[in-house]
Design an enzyme around this catalytic site. Structure first.
Site, PDB file in Angstrom:
ATOM      1  CD1 TRP A 156      23.546 -18.406  37.654  1.00 15.53           C
ATOM      2  CD2 TRP A 156      23.464 -16.303  38.410  1.00 15.53           C
ATOM      3  NE1 TRP A 156      23.104 -17.601  36.635  1.00 15.53           N
ATOM      4  CE2 TRP A 156      23.045 -16.309  37.065  1.00 15.53           C
ATOM      5  CE3 TRP A 156      23.495 -15.091  39.086  1.00 15.53           C
ATOM      6  CZ2 TRP A 156      22.666 -15.155  36.379  1.00 15.53           C
ATOM      7  CZ3 TRP A 156      23.114 -13.932  38.419  1.00 15.53           C
ATOM      8  CH2 TRP A 156      22.709 -13.967  37.089  1.00 15.53           C
ATOM      9  CB  CYS A 192      21.395 -16.759  31.469  1.00 17.64           C
ATOM     10  SG  CYS A 192      21.207 -18.510  31.061  1.00 17.64           S
ATOM     11  CG  HIS A 250      24.999 -17.124  28.771  1.00 14.60           C
ATOM     12  ND1 HIS A 250      24.118 -16.723  29.748  1.00 14.60           N
ATOM     13  CD2 HIS A 250      25.491 -15.988  28.224  1.00 14.60           C
ATOM     14  CE1 HIS A 250      24.083 -15.391  29.778  1.00 14.60           C
ATOM     15  NE2 HIS A 250      24.893 -14.931  28.856  1.00 14.60           N
ATOM     16  CG  ASP A 273      24.052 -11.615  27.928  1.00 11.01           C
ATOM     17  OD1 ASP A 273      23.095 -11.785  28.704  1.00 11.01           O
ATOM     18  OD2 ASP A 273      25.012 -12.408  27.861  1.00 11.01           O
ATOM     19  CE1 TYR A 444      22.915 -20.836  33.044  1.00 11.35           C
ATOM     20  CE2 TYR A 444      21.892 -20.773  35.208  1.00 11.35           C
ATOM     21  CZ  TYR A 444      22.324 -20.126  34.072  1.00 11.35           C
ATOM     22  OH  TYR A 444      22.198 -18.763  33.971  1.00 11.35           O
TER      23      TYR A 444
END
Length: 611
Positions: A156, A192, A250, A273, A444
């Site tokens: 990220w 994600c 997400h 997740d 993001y």
């Protein structure tokens, strides 16, 4: 002369079983059947008494989904749509799940054999593989590279050297194949939606109904207090100092199965997740958390309900932080920001369906607040003194002015960004306001990456007066700083003389320019058909390093990569290629165009293939 003994043989009736069990799309030469349904096997063996045959088939129907259309979408459909952007501007892109491609089933089984659970205790792991709760949890860990050298390495940072930018992938097949080809080294890089899409592929491949879910303004509550803290300095810069964060969006998964461990009211959709955010049980895995449990605030139930509950429900606290003294002052708090426009693809259509009401009661309603209190109580937060929490006096303080950013022009990469800061005096006496404004490029997750612009103004607002201040950030000023997410956060911290500070902010996602696909003629099985991709350079600079990437199940084998010549300012490019469809029905062609100025311009086209 005696009769020659016949060799024992088994007829697995591969074709008939594959048809009846909807497994004909797998390319395996072995029998693949689904649980809870009869299949045909015939044996032709010798009649010698010493030959024994033991055959055990156990069925259970934990993943049974009564609706046929939903079954086809969530188990058999190889194309999906993932929603992204932000709450003000929802965008979407296509994804090729490709769960029936070549070697994918074997790769999915390799994932199970490489899990920490299997390595620690193979016999126990194998005995639990009939349980979708267990499989979902194990695979949520294996899809990310943390702990177990799993499939995808997250990044990220905004810098993706040494791998592929997360936004450049268009399907799971390439990722899973790369993982296997490299000797099971994590594939670089994912964010994600990549983790969620790969997990969708794996679970659909194994017959568990699964879909991707996008949550806008999604909370990452690192300390488990159902509160997200954000910090800003006096200049209005968003400080990257808190473990908590609020992501523009997400993406996670829902899988459909029963919860014999919790009871029938918690069966149905379960949240999984695979994005590595927080450890659970010592490793980066999350779920299954019953969606019904999340809605009812039953956060004490397995697995990871508090984290998922916070993702859609946490309260937001915005603080002014002075790095020199370490002093923090509450600017304001909000309980209605988190968990908006929770989205998934419609069954059998390329539309967005909003499932927010399946996760929580109406925002701001008494019932929703009661559930929030119930969750806090179950987590022991109601009775515990929290020294980091704001005082009731801080929460109740009322600002003298209000502010907002309005968009005043196109939100497109390549165009100047035009906004208006609107400030209004809510009081009946004049107010002097000193405003510090900043604009940062972000990923993001709203993590700031590069400062783009800053400015300060002082203004006197007459009683009840509203004033507008135009802001222009030219394209050349932000072009170098923009991340592949095309996101910019604009902030104005307003210091009101004699009053409390007011924070005005807006997260902006810029659209990429359009790209168009045309299928030139009828698409027929085993017949060549031409496809044309058209793109016009919208900026007054030359575009270099242009590459077109195309994939599509049953239309192309593998991924087609075409180098496109440099494009001068305003120049239109036309790229043609051929596809030979090998299966009838509605198929999807996915296109990804990238160059030195634009990252991942994506589109897809439905192609109806006939005999």
């Amino acid at each position: 002369m005696g009769q020659a003994a016949t060799q024992p043989s088994t007829n697995w009736h591969l074709k008939e079983n594959a048809r009846d069990h909807h497994t004909s799309k797998f390319s395996s030469k072995e029998l693949i059947v689904r649980r809870g349904q009869a299949f045909i096997v015939t044996f032709n063996g010798t009649e010698q008494p010493e030959q024994n045959l033991t055959f055990i088939a156990e069925t259970g129907d934990d993943v049974f989904m009564p609706n046929k259309a939903e079954c086809e979408e969530y188990v058999l459909e190889e194309f999906g749509i993932i929603f992204a952007g932000n709450k003000n501007r929802i965008s979407s892109f296509g994804w090729n799940f490709g769960q029936f491609q070549g070697d994918i089933l074997n790769i999915c089984l390799s994932m199970l054999d490489r899990s920490l659970n299997y390595r620690q205790d193979p016999a126990t792991d194998l005995s639990h593989r009939n349980d979708p709760k267990y499989l979902g949890r194990v695979l949520s860990a294996m899809v990310n590279a943390n702990d177990d050298q799993g499939v995808v390495l997250g990044n990220w940072s905004g810098n993706y050297t040494g791998g592929k930018s997360p936004s450049s992938w268009t399907g799971s097949g390439e990722i899973l194949q790369n993982w296997k080809k490299s000797g099971f080294k994590p594939v670089r890089y994912g964010q994600c939606w990549v983790f969620a899409a790969v997990l969708t592929t794996v679970l659909r491949c194994l017959g568990i109904p699964t879909r991707t879910i996008t949550n806008f303004s999604s909370a990452h509550d690192a300390d488990g207090n159902l509160r997200v803290d954000e910090f800003y300095d006096a200049s209005g810069n968003h400080l990257d100092r808190a473990a908590d964060s609020v992501w523009n969006f997400h993406v996670w998964n829902e899988s459909w199965f029963s919860r014999s461990d919790l009871g029938p009211s918690y069966s149905g959709w379960q949240v999984l997740d695979a994005t590595p955010q927080e450890e659970s049980g010592g490793i980066y895995q999350c779920g299954p958390a019953s969606r019904n449990a999340i809605k009812e605030g039953d956060v004490d139930l397995d697995y990871d309900c508090p984290f998922v509950f916070a993702e859609v429900n946490a309260d937001c606290m915005y603080w002014n932080y002075d790095p020199a003294t370490g002093k923090k002052t509450l600017i304001f708090s909000k309980s209605t920001i988190i968990g908006q426009f929770i989205s998934t693809k419609a069954v059998g259509r390329d539309d967005r369906v909003d499932v927010t009401n399946d996760y929580k009661y109406e925002e701001g309603s008494t019932k929703e607040r009661d559930i929030f209190k119930k969750a806090r109580k179950k987590l022991g937060l109601e009775d515990k003194f929290d020294p980091t929490a704001p005082t009731p006096q801080e929460i109740d303080q009322k600002p003298d002015i209000s502010g907002k950013f309005k968009v005043a022009g196109p939100l497109e990469v390549g165009k100047d960004l035009n906004l208006i800061l609107v400030l209004a005096n809510l009081q009946s006496d004049a107010k002097t306001v000193h405003v510090n404004m900043t604009a940062w490029s972000t990923v993001y997750t709203r993590r700031p990456v590069h400062e783009i612009w800053k400015d300060s103004i002082s203004v006197i607002l007459s009683p009840k007066e509203e004033k507008q201040f135009p802001i222009k950030i030219p394209y050349p000023e932000y072009q170098q700083q923009l991340t592949t997410d095309n996101t910019i956060q604009v902030t104005a911290l307003c210091h009101v003389e004699g009053g409390i500070q007011v924070l005005v902010q807006r997260d902006i996602t810029l659209d990429n320019p359009a790209i168009d696909i045309q299928v030139l003629g009828e698409a027929k099985v085993n017949k060549e058909v031409d496809v044309e991709v058209i793109f016009t350079n919208p900026i007054d600079m030359e575009l270099m390093d242009c590459v077109l990437q195309v994939e599509g199940n049953d239309l192309l084998r593998g991924i087609l990569e075409i180098d496109v010549p440099p494009l001068k300012a305003s120049e239109k490019s036309s790229t043609k290629f051929k596809v030979i469809p090998f299966e009838t029905g509605p198929k999807h062609l996915l296109v990804n165009f990238s160059c030195d100025k634009f990252a991942a311009i994506k589109t897809f086209k439905m192609v109806n293939v006939i005999d």
